[in-house]
Design a protein around this motif. Structure first.
Motif, mmCIF file in Angstrom:
data_model
loop_
_atom_site.group_PDB
_atom_site.id
_atom_site.type_symbol
_atom_site.label_atom_id
_atom_site.label_comp_id
_atom_site.label_asym_id
_atom_site.label_seq_id
_atom_site.Cartn_x
_atom_site.Cartn_y
_atom_site.Cartn_z
ATOM 1 N N TYR A 11 20.419 28.532 26.620
ATOM 2 C CA TYR A 11 19.680 29.701 27.093
ATOM 3 C C TYR A 11 18.280 29.306 27.550
ATOM 4 O O TYR A 11 17.610 28.490 26.900
ATOM 5 N N LYS A 12 17.846 29.923 28.614
ATOM 6 C CA LYS A 12 16.432 29.867 28.963
ATOM 7 C C LYS A 12 15.702 30.852 28.049
ATOM 8 O O LYS A 12 16.157 31.977 27.850
ATOM 9 N N LEU A 13 14.571 30.439 27.494
ATOM 10 C CA LEU A 13 13.814 31.246 26.539
ATOM 11 C C LEU A 13 12.482 31.662 27.156
ATOM 12 O O LEU A 13 11.704 30.821 27.601
ATOM 13 N N THR A 14 12.226 32.973 27.212
ATOM 14 C CA THR A 14 10.978 33.483 27.793
ATOM 15 C C THR A 14 10.428 34.624 26.939
ATOM 16 O O THR A 14 11.091 35.105 26.020
ATOM 17 N N SER A 15 9.224 35.050 27.276
ATOM 18 C CA SER A 15 8.588 36.239 26.684
ATOM 19 C C SER A 15 8.564 36.197 25.164
ATOM 20 O O SER A 15 8.841 37.188 24.495
ATOM 21 N N VAL A 16 8.233 35.037 24.618
ATOM 22 C CA VAL A 16 8.172 34.895 23.156
ATOM 23 C C VAL A 16 6.894 35.544 22.631
ATOM 24 O O VAL A 16 5.798 35.285 23.127
ATOM 25 N N LYS A 17 7.062 36.411 21.650
ATOM 26 C CA LYS A 17 5.912 37.061 21.018
ATOM 27 C C LYS A 17 6.116 36.997 19.506
ATOM 28 O O LYS A 17 7.090 37.532 18.983
ATOM 29 N N LEU A 18 5.197 36.339 18.823
ATOM 30 C CA LEU A 18 5.289 36.195 17.379
ATOM 31 C C LEU A 18 4.784 37.439 16.668
ATOM 32 O O LEU A 18 4.132 38.295 17.270
ATOM 33 N N SER A 19 5.061 37.523 15.380
ATOM 34 C CA SER A 19 4.686 38.712 14.596
ATOM 35 C C SER A 19 3.196 38.988 14.648
ATOM 36 O O SER A 19 2.768 40.142 14.713
ATOM 37 N N GLN A 42 9.883 50.296 12.664
ATOM 38 C CA GLN A 42 8.730 49.410 12.541
ATOM 39 C C GLN A 42 9.166 48.017 12.978
ATOM 40 O O GLN A 42 10.131 47.458 12.458
ATOM 41 N N GLN A 43 8.453 47.449 13.944
ATOM 42 C CA GLN A 43 8.799 46.115 14.412
ATOM 43 C C GLN A 43 8.442 45.072 13.366
ATOM 44 O O GLN A 43 7.413 45.153 12.705
ATOM 45 N N LEU A 44 9.308 44.064 13.252
ATOM 46 C CA LEU A 44 9.080 42.985 12.297
ATOM 47 C C LEU A 44 8.811 41.653 12.993
ATOM 48 O O LEU A 44 8.237 40.750 12.393
#
Length: 309
Positions: free
Chosen positions: A182-190, A266-268
């Motif tokens: 998979y191509k991995l994009t738009s990573v956002k950590l907690s 609630q986002q984790l």
């Protein structure tokens, strides 16, 4: 009423090409005022027509989108198809979905990982139950596959980065494959998500949404096999893989019932997007491996309304 010639000329006037700044500003203001006036008139006409037509006018027109006008795909499957169910009862993931095998996932990185890699892997370890981290060092991937299979792991995830940017995930289902890249994009950590909660160590519920083709069903089952089929509902934790236009969006939530009717989410964290590049039979072998599917841009991306998952 009929639009006057002067109004038509003003609407069609290319204001940006007028060299005089003051004149340009004056004509732009007039043009803007005229557009607002015509918009109000159109709204009044529509209202009068709606009153004449009555109930028929209240039926909303369906807005055309890429999703509801996409090209027909012959590989779209019916979830209740007995043939599909028979194939799923004998595929590589059937033992996990039947509850005979508990998933054991091992996560590693590319060579020379940076801090962003470690932070992302730490969050994946919190998301995927029973997962462990293995330091890559200088180990070759094929040797890692054999060793992980020998120790009873069911899946191997390799996270790749380039110039401190996370850019790919290789997912190998053990011991006999398949392998997905998979191509991995738009990573956002907690830490980058506002009002993000902290997950507790319970097995999440898994939602696999909008995977409608044979390829999509196979990818969805492969992703679902990371988590198993026995979630802890008391933890109220949900991991979602949502496919839209062949982009797989991952979200991680906790749901809270403030009222009996409507839960609050609630986002984790983390958040990220996957794009399937290829799917291979068996474990990782780019030289002699047989590909089930490869995304060839020039041949496949001929229409914006053509999707494969």
């Amino acid at each position: 009423r009929e639009m006057a010639d002067s109004e038509k000329n003003l609407l069609n006037l290319a204001v940006s090409k007028i060299p005089n700044k003051e004149k340009r500003r004056e004509l732009y203001a007039k043009q803007k005022k005229l557009k607002a006036k015509l918009k109000i008139q159109k709204r009044k006409r529509n209202k009068i027509e709606a009153e004449k037509l009555g109930e028929e006018s209240r039926k909303k027109k369906v807005v055309k989108t890429q999703d509801n006008t996409k090209e027909h795909d012959e590989t779209v499957v019916d979830p209740d198809d007995e043939e599909i169910r028979g194939e799923e009862d004998m595929d590589e993931f059937c033992e996990i979905y039947k509850g005979e095998v508990v998933p054991r996932v091992i996560i590693t990185s590319s060579y020379h990982p940076t801090k962003i890699m470690y932070d992302f892997i730490l969050e994946l370890l919190r998301v995927i139950p029973g997962s462990v981290y293995y330091k890559r060092k200088n180990h070759e991937l094929k040797k890692m596959v054999k060793e992980c299979s020998r120790k009873g792991f069911t899946d191997l995830l390799i996270i790749n980065e380039d110039s401190k940017n996370l850019n790919a995930i290789t997912h190998i289902h053990l011991p006999n494959g398949p392998t997905a890249y998979y191509k991995l994009t738009s990573v956002k950590l907690s830490k980058d998500i506002p009002n993000c909660g902290k997950p507790i160590n319970v097995k999440p519920e898994v939602i696999l949404n909008n995977f409608s083709t044979r390829l999509g069903q196979r990818v969805a089952r492969m992703l679902g096999a990371l988590f198993g089929t026995r979630p802890d509902f008391k933890g109220r934790r949900v991991a979602t893989f949502h496919n839209q236009r062949d982009f797989i969006f991952f979200r991680h939530h906790r749901y809270i019932f403030d009222t009996p009717d409507k839960p609050r989410l609630q986002q984790l964290g983390p958040q990220f997007t996957l794009k399937l590049r290829w799917l291979m039979e068996g474990t990782f072998d780019t030289k002699r491996g047989e590909y089930e599917w490869v995304h060839k841009r020039r041949e496949m991306d001929t229409s914006r309304k053509r999707f494969f998952l």
